[in-house]
Design an enzyme around this catalytic site. Structure first.
Site, PDB file in Angstrom:
ATOM      1  N   GLU A   1       0.811  -1.216   0.000  1.00 63.53           N
ATOM      2  CA  GLU A   1       0.000   0.000   0.000  1.00 63.53           C
ATOM      3  C   GLU A   1       0.842   1.263   0.000  1.00 63.53           C
ATOM      4  O   GLU A   1       0.587   2.198  -0.762  1.00 63.53           O
ATOM      5  CB  GLU A   1      -0.951   0.007   1.199  1.00 63.53           C
TER       6      GLU A   1
ATOM      7  N   HIS B   1      -9.768  -4.719  10.951  1.00 60.50           N
ATOM      8  CA  HIS B   1     -10.426  -4.509   9.660  1.00 60.50           C
ATOM      9  C   HIS B   1     -11.724  -3.718   9.779  1.00 60.50           C
ATOM     10  O   HIS B   1     -12.575  -3.791   8.910  1.00 60.50           O
ATOM     11  CB  HIS B   1     -10.726  -5.850   8.984  1.00 60.50           C
TER      12      HIS B   1
END
Lengths: 375, 409
Positions: A105, A174
């Site tokens: 990322e 998450h």
């Protein structure tokens, strides 16, 4: 004068001069009222769209309109998107425009920022914004601040998008909501679509906006269907930033909310009407940076009560900001202290019943509003 | 310089990725799960008397490192235990698969079916004082590190007696010497270096195994960890579980160099047949000796294969062919491979092996059934807000969704 001769700003001005792609963005100030006030019901040609399809259509249209736009991210191309938002785009636009990245990322986000600095218009997809935490330094330090640090020489037209907030049963790492994180950064714009029209119009506006924009989507909304007006189905449909939408008009209480909580608040508002005959106004913020303070003040003038509903952590959050703004700009119109409903202050637990205690739902909103209204 | 093992005959079947048009990935180490040899006359009667096993010369490939010995000592008891362990892990994962499909497991669920030899081989070369840290495909490691089937399945079911009391779910499990269960791709690698740092700091003669996938191998922080580990000579075995696909992306589409064991550059590397539990054990034992001797870190690559999708929501068949999966299952299976060896070497009889199979399955099934009977956590503030901070050190209260839901400790 001298500014116009600087290469980077030439780039901006030249792209403004471009026909279709930029013109729609430029025309925001002239059309918002029309876009906003169209109702679904009377219109012919209204179609049901899932949020996923709306996002997909927005991406496809922008890729079609502007060769500078490209998408990159994990599994966006061959796998058709981890949540299928980019479905079919590789087939249609090829691997130059729709690019699978490694699971890195920080790296691909930084690369996308670089491409934006060089004048391209990347759409950087994060599989979820939870993973964007790996890349938040690039978003905040490289993308958001560069225009200012360069004295306006260096723009960065980039769109960061992906699901934000909690999904179902995926536990603490998450399930975070980053609205408050990104919303606090000067230099970023942040939008939080709820309906299919929101999703399409805001994403398209984000891609066209010359600044870095975070589009905070919600995984739990991807499969939800909404009516899409004929106007919204067209490829020039954009929603202006900083304009909230009154999803439901009312006179007794203002609920200011965003993303998935808009739907929950509307359900609660209906229930309150049915059971107690009160009219709750529900304001869908649509964008949280810029934030439509005017709409909030106007509504509070009418209802004299405000409840902010969001699903992020309470401390230093969107709700906290809304309450502070209400204090600053609408204190005199309030009949009671403004209140907030938020996510609970706990890392998201996995077990279902505990998870349910951690996020607002329709019943909680209904009951709390009832309490505020002393019903 | 590059001391590859000598006889790398290039005949192993799994050389070419079947995805058309995306180039070729070399996997020069065999993935044959039954490639070791032993002289069956030399296998002793006694269960705990050591004897020698010869690993295939395609078990390892090395980078700036002498290969581990191709001969290892084991016992009948150990081999049977390894078999039992692998069967248990698979049976447990199959139970998770079923429970997920019955919608009793929520969220993400990443199974390690096909990769059992890695978790089991590593465990059999470590002591409980050594450390393991991995990513979210963690059920097998949690079991091997001493978690019970009951507590692991209980966690997947979100029960109060789950291994993380229902708070963590599939991706977050912890036990003694096992530090998770990290849901952020690659994040466990520098944390693993920290575990190794602590061993060095405390003067322990222990090692840390830090695992990550071929997808995660490209994360910047992996390389940051490599650098510090080498710089400070940390006792750590970085371990890339190369199952060929990072989510739906084939290794050669995500990695500029798919020789993951070479990616430490200045760190010696060792590529291992990750389908052969014996090769895994030999490699990790060798690596542990290396790090404990103060020779610094190693980068291992376990060449393995996951039978299922990336997670339960991925069918796992859009980016690879069914034939490829079928071929791995039928010809390279770690359990079937060891089973074949055990019979070939007269370590056990078909009868006894069936007994072991049944015993493992029965034990797992029994614990799964118990897990299904466990209570859900009570939906109270006390349960929800416990353990955000160390007990006794909490702030006065945590805010609920509304002020009237605040929880006061």
């Amino acid at each position: 004068m001298s500014r116009l001769l600087r290469p980077a700003s030439r780039l901006v001005s030249s792209s403004i001069a471009r026909p279709a792609a930029r013109n729609a963005f430029q025309s925001f100030p002239r059309v918002p009222a029309i876009v906003q006030s169209r109702g679904y019901a009377k219109e012919s040609g209204v179609k049901e769209y899932t949020v996923r399809d709306a996002l997909n259509e927005a991406l496809a249209e922008e890729l079609e309109l502007n060769p500078k736009v490209f998408i990159l991210g994990e599994e966006v191309a061959q796998y058709n998107g981890a949540y299928k938002v980019t479905k079919g785009l590789l087939d249609r636009f090829g691997d130059k425009r729709v690019i699978d990245t490694p699971i890195t990322e920080s790296g691909f986000c930084g690369l996308a920022v670089g491409a934006a600095l060089a004048g391209l218009h990347p759409v950087c997809e994060f599989m979820t914004f939870n993973f964007a935490m790996q890349a938040i330094d690039q978003i905040v330090n490289s993308a958001a601040k560069t225009h200012y640090m360069s004295g306006g020489i260096q723009p960065c037209n980039i769109t960061f998008r992906g699901p934000n907030g909690f999904a179902s049963g995926v536990a603490a790492q998450h399930s975070q909501d980053y609205s408050a994180w990104y919303g606090s950064i000067p230099g970023l714009k942040v939008v939080t679509p709820w309906s299919a029209e929101d999703a399409k119009g805001l994403l398209k506006a984000a891609i066209r906006d010359p600044n870095p924009v975070c589009v905070l989507e919600n995984e739990l909304l991807y499969g939800q269907s909404f009516p899409m007006s004929e106007a919204a189905q067209k490829d020039d449909f954009v929603i202006p930033f900083g304009k909230a939408k009154i999803e439901r008009a009312g006179k007794d209480l203002t609920i200011v909310t965003l993303s998935r909580c808009v739907g929950q608040s509307l359900v609660a508002a209906e229930a309150l009407k049915k059971k107690y005959g009160v009219e709750v106004e529900v304001i869908n913020l649509r964008s949280i940076k810029p934030l439509d303070v005017e709409a909030i003040v106007k509504s509070v003038k009418k209802t004299h009560r405000l409840l902010a509903v969001e699903s992020g952590f309470p401390a230093f959050g969107v709700g906290a900001e809304l309450l502070a703004l209400t204090m600053e700009y609408a204190f005199d119109y309030l009949d009671a202290p403004a209140q907030r409903i938020t996510g609970a202050e706990v890392p998201t637990p996995y077990a279902l019943k505990l998870e349910q205690m951690s996020f607002p739902d329709e019943t909680l909103i209904e009951n709390y509003a009832k309490k505020m209204l002393r019903l | 310089m590059l001391s590859r093992t000598l006889r790398t005959s290039r005949a192993a079947p799994l050389r070419v990725l079947s995805r058309g048009g995306y180039g070729v990935t070399k996997r020069a180490v065999t993935t044959d799960a039954a490639s070791a040899h032993a002289d069956k006359d030399a296998v002793p009667e006694e269960d705990d008397k050591p004897f020698q096993v010869h690993l295939s010369d395609e078990s390892f490939e090395t980078y700036e490192l002498d290969p581990p010995p191709y001969t290892m000592e084991t016992t009948k008891k150990e081999l049977k235990q390894m078999y039992y362990d692998m069967v248990s892990v698979r049976r447990m994962e199959m139970a998770a698969d079923r429970l997920y499909k019955e919608k009793k497991i929520r969220g993400f669920c990443h199974l390690s079916t096909g990769q059992e030899a890695v978790a089991v081989g590593i465990e059999h070369s470590l002591t409980k004082e050594d450390d393991i840290i991995t990513a979210y495909r963690c059920h097998g490691f949690a079991l091997m590190r001493g978690g019970t089937v009951k507590s692991i399945i209980g966690e997947l079911l979100g029960r109060r007696e789950g291994i993380a009391y229902g708070k963590g779910g599939s991706m977050h499990m912890f036990a003694k010497g096992f530090y998770g269960g990290n849901g952020i791709v690659g994040a466990q690698v520098p944390v693993g270096a920290g575990l190794a740092f602590a061993h060095q700091y405390n003067g322990n003669k222990n090692t840390t195994v830090a695992l990550y996938g071929d997808g995660a191998s490209n994360q910047g922080q992996v390389f940051e960890a490599f650098n510090m580990a080498k710089l400070w000579n940390l006792p750590i075995l970085f371990g890339c579980e190369n199952n060929k696909y990072g989510m739906g992306t084939a290794a050669n589409r995500s990695s500029a160099l798919t020789d993951y064991y070479k990616r430490g550059q200045y760190i010696p590397g060792l590529k291992v047949n990750g389908m052969d539990v014996l090769a895994v054990k030999a490699a990790v034992a060798y690596g542990k000796a290396h790090t404990v001797a103060g020779l610094g870190p190693l980068v291992l690559e376990y060449v393995t294969y996951r039978y299922g999708g990336h997670s339960m929501s991925d069918p796992g068949t859009t980016y690879r062919t069914r034939e490829e999966i079928q071929r791995m299952r039928s010809t390279q299976d770690p359990i079937a491979g060891l089973k074949q060896k055990l019979l070939e070497w007269n370590v056990t009889t078909e009868e006894e092996l069936k007994g072991i199979d049944q015993e493992a399955r029965k034990a797992v099934d029994g614990e799964v059934a118990e897990a299904e009977k466990m209570e859900f956590p009570e939906a109270t503030g006390k349960v929800l807000y416990e353990d955000i901070y160390v007990r006794g050190s909490e702030p006065q209260f945590m805010r609920g969704r509304t002020p009237d839901e605040n929880y006061y400790y």
